[in-house]
Design an enzyme around this catalytic site. Structure first.
Site, mmCIF file in Angstrom:
data_model
loop_
_atom_site.group_PDB
_atom_site.id
_atom_site.type_symbol
_atom_site.label_atom_id
_atom_site.label_comp_id
_atom_site.label_asym_id
_atom_site.label_seq_id
_atom_site.Cartn_x
_atom_site.Cartn_y
_atom_site.Cartn_z
ATOM 1 C CB SER A 1 70.403 50.336 47.855
ATOM 2 O OG SER A 1 69.593 49.985 48.940
ATOM 3 C CG ASP B 1 66.771 46.662 49.478
ATOM 4 O OD1 ASP B 1 67.129 45.653 50.124
ATOM 5 O OD2 ASP B 1 67.430 47.712 49.420
ATOM 6 C CG ASP C 1 71.370 46.479 48.903
ATOM 7 O OD1 ASP C 1 70.167 46.801 49.004
ATOM 8 O OD2 ASP C 1 72.282 47.080 49.513
ATOM 9 C CG ASP D 1 70.162 47.302 52.670
ATOM 10 O OD1 ASP D 1 69.172 47.288 51.918
ATOM 11 O OD2 ASP D 1 71.048 48.178 52.620
HETATM 12 MG MG MG Z 1 69.244 48.289 50.106
#
Ligand code: MG
Length: 460
Positions: A105, A248, A250, A252
Site C-alpha cells: 500500500s 497511493d 495500490d 485505494d
Molecule cells: Mg493503499
C-alpha cells in the site's frame, strides 16, 4: 512461528525486503492462505486471484505466490500488475475462493506485503484471519502431483474495473466529457499509472501527469498526504488544471489538490464524494472513529447519520453492509461505494469528485471554503504494560460532558471536536488523535489525554 520484524495483522503480513519479508515467508503464507480458502470453500478445487502493485520486489514475490498456491491445489487467476481494488473486483468477477494482493500500500519503497482477500471481495475479518493463521502455523496440506493447481492469466481486469466506474448510474459521463476537465495527476510510479490515465481519458479529461512509470521507484514518500504532494501542487499551478489527483501505490487512496495548487487534506476526499452519493442514494454514511468531522457536516446537511466503526478497512466495510450505507470509507482518502464493491477505490473517488465539480459549477477551493475548517493533531506514545481501562475511566470522569464510544479504545465526542485514544493493532504504541476548530484546542485535547498515559509509561 515468529519472524523478527514481520508484522502480521488481520488483513495481511508485511515486512521489509532484505529483512523479515523473504520469499520463504511469502510462500508459507500464500500456501496457508490457499489451503484455508480451499477448506473454507468446502474443499475440492478452489480459484484464487493474484495481483501485485508496481513495487521493485513485486516481480520477485509474484512467482513465489503462484507456486505456493499451485502446491496446495489452488487454480490461480493471475491479473498481473493492478490496483488492489481491481484485484478485489476480480475475486468477485471470477467467483473465486479468495485473492492475494502483493502490495504494501502506502508504505515506503523497501516494504512489501501480502493482503488477504475473502471470497466476498472484502479483506479477511478477524475470525477468518485467525482460522487462516491456524492453517499457516500447522501442517499445510499439500497437493499431490496430479492435483497441482493451474495458472490462467486475466488481462481484462483493469478494463472491467474502468467499465464499472463509468457505469455508476448517477455519474453523468456525457456531462463530464463535455466539460473537458483538465486534471493534474501523480501516481507516484505505482500501479495507478496503468489505470488512472485510461480512466480520465475515457471521462474526456485532459491530463497533465507526473510519475506514471509503473516501475515502483517511488520518487518521494508514497503516502498521499499533503506534505508529500508538493510537486503535484506545482504541476496544478503551472498547468492551470481544474483539480489535482494523487493516488497511493495500490490505488485505494485518493488525495485532492485544489485549482489554486493546495492539497486540501485527505479527509475531504470521502466527505466530498459522499456529498454526491447522498443526493442519489438513501441511507447513512459509515467511517472509522479517527475520521474528520467534516464528513458529519456534509452528511448532516442532507439529514443523514454518520456511523463510526473501529479503525480498519474491513470493520468499515462490514458495518456498511450491516447498515445499508451507500457510501463510506476512511479519512485517509479511502472511498467505498457500496454498489460497486465494499473496498476502498481511488478511481471511484476520482469519478465522484469530477461529478461534484460538474454539478457545483464552481472551483474545488470555493466548495471547500463553504465548510468549516478543522485541525487534526495525531500523536503517539509507547504502549504501557498495564491495561488502559484505568486511563479510560479517568478520562471519562475528567470529561463528563462528552459522548463516549468504547468500540476501539476510547473516543470522546463534543459537537465541534473529538479525541480518540487507541492502542495500535500493528505496533506497540498508543495513538492519541484529536480534532477541533483550532490547532491549539486540538493540541490541548491531546495533552489532557496523554497525561494519564504518560503517567503509566513512567511506572513501566
Ligand atoms: Mg493503499
Amino acid at each position: 512461528m515468529a519472524y523478527e520484524g514481520l508484522m502480521v495483522s488481520v488483513s495481511g503480513v508485511r515486512g521489509r525486503v532484505g529483512g523479515a519479508l523473504t520469499p520463504e515467508v511469502i510462500a508459507k503464507y500464500a500456501a496457508g492462505f490457499g489451503a484455508w480458502a480451499k477448506q473454507h470453500a468446502g474443499g475440492g478445487k478452489a480459484k484464487i486471484v493474484v495481483g501485485r502493485d508496481s513495487r521493485v520486489s513485486g516481480p520477485m514475490f509474484h512467482p513465489v505466490v503462484l507456486s505456493a498456491l499451485q502446491s496446495v491445489g489452488c487454480d490461480v487467476i493471475d491479473v498481473g500488475m493492478a490496483p488492489t481494488p481491481t484485484i478485489q473486483l476480480a475475486v468477485e468477477h471470477h467467483h473465486a475462493a479468495g485473492g492475494l494482493a502483493i502490495t504494501a500500500s502506502h508504505n515506503p519503497i523497501e516494504w512489501n506485503a501480502l493482503k488477504f482477500i475473502a471470497a466476498s471481495g472484502l479483506f479477511l475479518d478477524s475470525s477468518e484471519a485467525a482460522a487462516m493463521r491456524a492453517v499457516v502455523d500447522g501442517e499445510i496440506p499439500r497437493a499431490s502431483w496430479d492435483e497441482l493447481g493451474t495458472i490462467e492469466p486475466d488481462t481484462g481486469a483493469i478494463e472491467r474495473h474502468i467499465a464499472l466506474v463509468l457505469a455508476i448510474p448517477f455519474l453523468d459521463v456525457d456531462g463530464i466529457r463535455r466539460r473537458g476537465f483538465h486534471v493534474a495527476l501523480d501516481c507516484v510510479r505505482g500501479a495507478g499509472g496503468a489505470f488512472m490515465p485510461q480512466l480520465l481519458k475515457q471521462l474526456g479529461c485532459r491530463v497533465s501527469a507526473i510519475n506514471l512509470e509503473t516501475d515502483g521507484r517511488f520518487p518521494r514518500s508514497p503516502e498521499p498526504i499533503a506534505e508529500n504532494l508538493r510537486d503535484l501542487e506545482t504541476l496544478v499551478k503551472e498547468s492551470h488544471a481544474d483539480v489535482g489527483f494523487a493516488v497511493d501505490p495500490d490505488v485505494d487512496r485518493l488525495a485532492l489538490i485544489s485549482e489554486e495548487g493546495h492539497a486540501i487534506g485527505e479527509d475531504y476526499t470521502l466527505a466530498l464524494a459522499a456529498k454526491v452519493v447522498l443526493k442519489n442514494r438513501e441511507g447513512p454514511v459509515v467511517t472509522n472513529l479517527s475520521t474528520s468531522r467534516i464528513l458529519d457536516d456534509i452528511a448532516h446537511q442532507q439529514q443523514r447519520k454518520v456511523i463510526r466503526a473501529p479503525v480498519g478497512e474491513v470493520n468499515v466495510a462490514t458495518r456498511m453492509r450491516a447498515e445499508n450505507a451507500p457510501i463510506g470509507g476512511e479519512g485517509n482518502g479511502g472511498v467505498i461505494l457500496t454498489e460497486l464493491h465494499l473496498g476502498r477505490d481511488a478511481p471511484v473517488g476520482a469519478a465522484l469528485i469530477l461529478q461534484l465539480l460538474l454539478e457545483e459549477s464552481r472551483s474545488l477551493s470555493a466548495i471547500v471554503a463553504s465548510y468549516p475548517r478543522y485541525s487534526i493533531v495525531k500523536d503517539k506514545l509507547p504502549r504501557p504494560a498495564a491495561a488502559l481501562d484505568t486511563v479510560y475511566s479517568s478520562l471519562k470522569t475528567a470529561f463528563p460532558d462528552a459522548e463516549v464510544d468504547t468500540q476501539d479504545g476510547l473516543r470522546l465526542t463534543w459537537p465541534d471536536r473529538w479525541v480518540h485514544v487507541r492502542p495500535s493493532g500493528t505496533e506497540p504504541i498508543v495513538r492519541v488523535i484529536a480534532e477541533a476548530p483550532s490547532i491549539d484546542e486540538a493540541n490541548e485535547l491531546v495533552a489532557k489525554c496523554r497525561a494519564p498515559l504518560d503517567a503509566l509509561v513512567t511506572k513501566d
